[in-house]
Write an enzyme that holds these catalytic residues in place. Sequence first.
Site, PDB file in Angstrom:
ATOM      1  N   GLU A  43       0.919  -1.143  -0.031  1.00 25.40           N
ATOM      2  CA  GLU A  43      -0.058   0.177  -0.193  1.00 25.40           C
ATOM      3  C   GLU A  43       0.889   1.022  -0.037  1.00 25.40           C
ATOM      4  O   GLU A  43       1.561   1.466   0.995  1.00 25.40           O
ATOM      5  CB  GLU A  43      -1.043  -0.103   1.255  1.00 25.40           C
ATOM      6  N   ARG A  47       0.400  10.365  -0.037  1.00 27.01           N
ATOM      7  CA  ARG A  47       0.781  11.495   1.044  1.00 27.01           C
ATOM      8  C   ARG A  47       1.592  12.341   0.152  1.00 27.01           C
ATOM      9  O   ARG A  47       1.965  13.509   0.843  1.00 27.01           O
ATOM     10  CB  ARG A  47       1.190  11.017   2.299  1.00 27.01           C
ATOM     11  N   LYS A 131     -10.990  -1.578   6.765  1.00 25.79           N
ATOM     12  CA  LYS A 131      -9.748  -1.011   7.453  1.00 25.79           C
ATOM     13  C   LYS A 131     -10.265  -0.525   8.670  1.00 25.79           C
ATOM     14  O   LYS A 131     -11.175   0.382   8.695  1.00 25.79           O
ATOM     15  CB  LYS A 131      -9.041  -0.119   6.582  1.00 25.79           C
TER      16      LYS A 131
HETATM   17  O1  LIG Z   1      -2.022   7.279   4.921  1.00 24.87           O
HETATM   18  C1  LIG Z   1      -3.101   6.792   5.201  1.00 24.87           C
HETATM   19  O2  LIG Z   1      -3.869   6.533   4.207  1.00 24.87           O
HETATM   20  C2  LIG Z   1      -3.152   5.956   6.478  1.00 24.87           C
HETATM   21  O3  LIG Z   1      -4.542   5.410   6.481  1.00 24.87           O
HETATM   22  C3  LIG Z   1      -2.668   5.887   7.364  1.00 24.87           C
HETATM   23  C4  LIG Z   1      -1.818   4.550   7.542  1.00 24.87           C
HETATM   24  O4  LIG Z   1      -2.600   3.484   7.301  1.00 24.87           O
HETATM   25  C5  LIG Z   1      -1.247   4.691   9.101  1.00 24.87           C
HETATM   26  O5  LIG Z   1      -0.569   6.008   9.500  1.00 24.87           O
HETATM   27  C6  LIG Z   1      -0.266   3.700   9.316  1.00 24.87           C
HETATM   28  O6  LIG Z   1      -0.075   3.563  10.737  1.00 24.87           O
HETATM   29  P1  LIG Z   1       1.223   3.070  11.627  1.00 24.87           P
HETATM   30  O7  LIG Z   1       1.518   1.704  11.263  1.00 24.87           O
HETATM   31  O8  LIG Z   1       0.887   3.426  12.990  1.00 24.87           O
HETATM   32  O9  LIG Z   1       2.172   4.191  10.907  1.00 24.87           O
END
Ligand SMILES: O=C(O)C(=O)C[C@H](O)[C@H](O)COP(=O)(O)O
Length: 210
Positions: A43, A47, A131
């Site tokens: 994925e 961003r 999710k």
């Molecule tokens: O950017 C996106 O589309 C999101 O939905 C956020 C990510 O899925 C999370 O930020 C991952 O979370 P961490 O594993 O805690 O870093």
Amino acid sequence: MSILNTLSLASYGPVIPVIVIQRLEDAVPLAQALVAGGVRVLEVTLRTSCALQAMEAMARAVPEAIVGAGTLRTVEDVRAARNAGCQFGVSPGFTDAIGAACIEQGLPLLPGVSTASEVMQANAAGYSFLKLFPAVAVGGINLLKALGGPFADVAFCPTGGITLETAPQFLSLPNVKVCGGSWLTPQDAVDAGDWARITRLAAEAAAIKR
Ligand SMILES: O=C(O)C(=O)C[C@H](O)[C@H](O)COP(=O)(O)O
């Protein structure tokens, strides 16, 4: 290869890495490093400004990788992900517009939810593999157990705050099919081009029992 539904993504392994690409030139070696560790479903978050090019490059150069777009927030994002050749999309939350756009454009979607109402909204739009985001912050294991009561037919991919150490607890729940997480691709390792470390992290994640 085309993925018919997002639930089939879980069959490739217990963890889907959430990837942020800051420099386009990192995209292909990073995808290669993850695939070398046994992680094929990737994925890539929307961003960063080079994210769409990164997805295209990964899909072209690393055919074993199943590349999806994360951070889908608008209908325009859905279109861009489709045009970049993504095989699936992931959204941090759910809107009817995103749900409808993905169905219309044939992009399998893993939509984000964090409440019972959002589960019902996503179900009503035809989505039953969701999710849970941000998983730990909104209640983690306890919330997933509680949602399993009224929504026994709904499967989840918890993401947000999960680690190598905590992933097995999530994966032991009957309604969790796979976890998402960014811990496989630490920014300092990507910046340093430490692909061997990323392959090790991927191999550890791929070996998690569920
Ligand atoms: O950017 C996106 O589309 C999101 O939905 C956020 C990510 O899925 C999370 O930020 C991952 O979370 P961490 O594993 O805690 O870093």
